[in-house]
Write an enzyme that holds these catalytic residues in place. Structure first.
Site, mmCIF file in Angstrom:
data_model
loop_
_atom_site.group_PDB
_atom_site.id
_atom_site.type_symbol
_atom_site.label_atom_id
_atom_site.label_comp_id
_atom_site.label_asym_id
_atom_site.label_seq_id
_atom_site.Cartn_x
_atom_site.Cartn_y
_atom_site.Cartn_z
ATOM 1 N N GLY A 36 0.929 -1.087 0.046
ATOM 2 C CA GLY A 36 0.047 -0.118 0.084
ATOM 3 C C GLY A 36 0.698 1.142 0.211
ATOM 4 O O GLY A 36 0.646 2.329 -0.903
ATOM 5 N N HIS A 37 1.832 1.284 0.744
ATOM 6 C CA HIS A 37 2.932 2.220 1.004
ATOM 7 C C HIS A 37 3.482 2.558 -0.377
ATOM 8 O O HIS A 37 3.692 3.694 -1.256
ATOM 9 C CB HIS A 37 4.048 2.186 1.977
ATOM 10 C CG HIS A 37 3.392 2.155 3.487
ATOM 11 N ND1 HIS A 37 3.483 1.138 4.307
ATOM 12 C CD2 HIS A 37 2.870 3.270 4.196
ATOM 13 C CE1 HIS A 37 3.079 1.371 5.565
ATOM 14 N NE2 HIS A 37 2.748 2.916 5.317
ATOM 15 N N GLN A 61 0.326 10.070 18.348
ATOM 16 C CA GLN A 61 -0.718 9.743 17.852
ATOM 17 C C GLN A 61 -1.171 8.586 18.609
ATOM 18 O O GLN A 61 -2.321 7.868 17.988
ATOM 19 C CB GLN A 61 -0.969 9.762 16.453
ATOM 20 C CG GLN A 61 -0.097 8.517 15.969
ATOM 21 C CD GLN A 61 0.239 8.803 14.190
ATOM 22 O OE1 GLN A 61 0.710 9.737 13.827
ATOM 23 N NE2 GLN A 61 -0.729 7.857 13.371
ATOM 24 N N GLY A 147 -3.170 7.240 2.017
ATOM 25 C CA GLY A 147 -3.910 6.256 1.658
ATOM 26 C C GLY A 147 -5.576 6.417 1.905
ATOM 27 O O GLY A 147 -5.816 6.757 3.169
ATOM 28 N N GLN A 148 -6.206 5.943 0.947
ATOM 29 C CA GLN A 148 -7.818 5.980 1.295
ATOM 30 C C GLN A 148 -8.175 4.974 2.494
ATOM 31 O O GLN A 148 -9.189 5.155 3.166
ATOM 32 C CB GLN A 148 -8.363 5.571 -0.041
ATOM 33 C CG GLN A 148 -9.992 5.251 0.189
ATOM 34 C CD GLN A 148 -10.661 6.684 0.528
ATOM 35 O OE1 GLN A 148 -10.336 7.928 0.368
ATOM 36 N NE2 GLN A 148 -12.000 6.377 1.169
ATOM 37 N N LYS A 149 -7.423 4.044 2.797
ATOM 38 C CA LYS A 149 -7.905 3.037 3.945
ATOM 39 C C LYS A 149 -8.066 3.838 5.062
ATOM 40 O O LYS A 149 -8.789 3.622 5.815
ATOM 41 C CB LYS A 149 -6.733 2.082 4.128
ATOM 42 C CG LYS A 149 -7.228 1.116 5.079
ATOM 43 C CD LYS A 149 -6.058 -0.069 5.543
ATOM 44 C CE LYS A 149 -5.292 0.589 6.457
ATOM 45 N NZ LYS A 149 -5.416 0.399 7.665
ATOM 46 N N GLN A 153 -8.349 10.007 8.331
ATOM 47 C CA GLN A 153 -7.234 10.879 8.143
ATOM 48 C C GLN A 153 -6.950 11.602 7.453
ATOM 49 O O GLN A 153 -6.404 12.771 7.252
ATOM 50 C CB GLN A 153 -6.003 9.672 8.600
ATOM 51 C CG GLN A 153 -4.635 10.360 8.358
ATOM 52 C CD GLN A 153 -3.510 9.391 8.675
ATOM 53 O OE1 GLN A 153 -3.169 9.026 9.683
ATOM 54 N NE2 GLN A 153 -3.038 8.578 7.672
ATOM 55 N N SER A 186 0.183 -2.116 8.220
ATOM 56 C CA SER A 186 1.433 -2.636 8.948
ATOM 57 C C SER A 186 0.718 -3.502 10.223
ATOM 58 O O SER A 186 1.551 -4.461 10.800
ATOM 59 C CB SER A 186 2.240 -1.393 9.370
ATOM 60 O OG SER A 186 2.491 -0.645 8.490
ATOM 61 N N ARG A 187 -0.542 -3.358 10.662
ATOM 62 C CA ARG A 187 -0.714 -4.008 11.875
ATOM 63 C C ARG A 187 -1.358 -5.354 11.484
ATOM 64 O O ARG A 187 -1.440 -6.427 12.464
ATOM 65 C CB ARG A 187 -2.080 -3.242 12.511
ATOM 66 C CG ARG A 187 -1.611 -2.061 13.365
ATOM 67 C CD ARG A 187 -2.731 -1.239 14.074
ATOM 68 N NE ARG A 187 -1.887 -0.418 15.155
ATOM 69 C CZ ARG A 187 -2.045 0.986 14.504
ATOM 70 N NH1 ARG A 187 -2.536 1.439 13.564
ATOM 71 N NH2 ARG A 187 -1.618 1.725 15.543
HETATM 72 O O1 PAF Z 1 -0.926 7.048 8.227
HETATM 73 C C1 PAF Z 1 -0.058 6.913 9.139
HETATM 74 O O2 PAF Z 1 1.137 5.985 8.986
HETATM 75 C C2 PAF Z 1 0.254 8.114 10.223
HETATM 76 O O3 PAF Z 1 -0.897 8.394 10.620
HETATM 77 C C3 PAF Z 1 1.070 9.259 9.575
HETATM 78 C C4 PAF Z 1 0.139 9.971 8.473
HETATM 79 C C5 PAF Z 1 2.323 8.741 8.860
HETATM 80 C C6 PAF Z 1 1.282 10.329 10.603
HETATM 81 O O4 PAF Z 1 2.219 9.550 11.552
#
Ligand code: PAF
Length: 280
Positions: A36-37, A61, A147-149, A153, A186-187
């Protein structure tokens, strides 16, 4: 590929690139990079001259009982993936570099971030907007790709960019799914095979919602009921929320207007918190 840890070095390098007329694309990440990244990096490469990937597990966060400590950290693998993908700069600062002793300034979007994940993770989006604004100030991107997931955010960051008149365009890349349908995250690495099978109920429930809309259902109640019913059949899955919202404003919907609304789910699969969404 260059790697930079220092905020000052990154900022002066970015200012230099911009004054040389280069368009900068930023892909902010917390590392543990997956397909995805990499798809977001490809978008940045198409749109910009220089691509910066930030890798920073942002403590601001995470809530006190969340997975900050366990969050996967695999820097060498990430650097290799970035190198292969043609990234120009990886910015991977330390926590003290980003939040030195005495740090006390935070940015909070107060409306779009209140619902959905904002209910169960009350400080999460404050941490995301704070770190993203810092990353934007440090890397000076013309475009930033998310990402849209992480639909909420994306909406919160777009709102921050508008409200604070930031000179960055936010681009959103589509959710990437593994062959079995699970959204890349990642989770996902936290889950065993058995847990992953249970987690597949999330994309399946969202698929059911999409099919209902395609077959003419417009009632949000009916759709949410089907989603929660499907998830309830899986004993390791605990629903945090299942909601249909406007994809820009995150306002809950009553009647579905196709193209305008998304169905969003957050659920625990045993100890792993997953989110996913689809356009209806
Ligand atoms: O989506 C993420 O991985 C995080 O929330 C981000 C945007 C890198 C901010 O730490």
């Amino acid at each position: 590929m260059r790697t930079i840890q220092s905020v000052n070095e990154m900022q002066s390098h970015a200012i230099g690139l911009r004054s040389g007329g280069q368009l900068i694309g930023l892909v902010p990440t917390m590392g543990s990079l997956h397909a995805g990244h990499l798809a977001l990096i490809d978008i940045a490469k198409e749109e910009a001259d220089k691509v910066i990937v930030s890798i920073f597990v942002n403590p601001a966060q995470f809530g006190p009982s969340e997975d900050y400590e366990q969050y996967p950290r695999v820097l060498e693998e990430d650097l290799e993936k970035c190198r292969e993908r043609g990234v120009d700069i990886v910015f991977n600062p330390s926590v003290v570099e980003m939040y030195p002793q005495g740090y006390s300034t935070f940015v909070k979007e107060e409306h779009l971030s209140a619902g959905l994940c904002g209910v169960s993770r009350p400080h999460h989006f404050r941490g995301v907007t704070t770190v993203c604004l810092k990353l934007f100030n440090i890397t000076r991107p013309d475009i930033a790709v998310f990402g849209q997931k992480d639909a909420q955010q994306c909406a919160v960051i777009k709102k921050m960019v508008t409200d604070l008149n930031l000179p960055t365009s936010v681009l959103v890349g589509p959710t990437l799914r593994d062959a079995d349908g699970l959204a890349t995250s990642s989770r996902n690495a936290y889950m065993s095979d058995v847990q992953r099978q249970e987690a597949l109920s999330i994309p399946k429930a969202l698929q059911i919602a999409q099919d209902m809309v395609q077959q003419g259902t417009r009632s949000v109640d009916r759709i949410v009921a089907e989603i929660t019913h499907h998830l309830s059949l899986h004993r390791r899955v605990r629903v945090i929320y299942a909601q249909v919202v406007d994809k820009e404003t995150m306002e809950p919907a009553r009647e579905i207007e196709p193209g305008r609304h998304i169905a969003c789910v957050a659920a625990w699969v045993d100890q792993t918190r997953l989110i996913d969404n689809v356009e209806l």
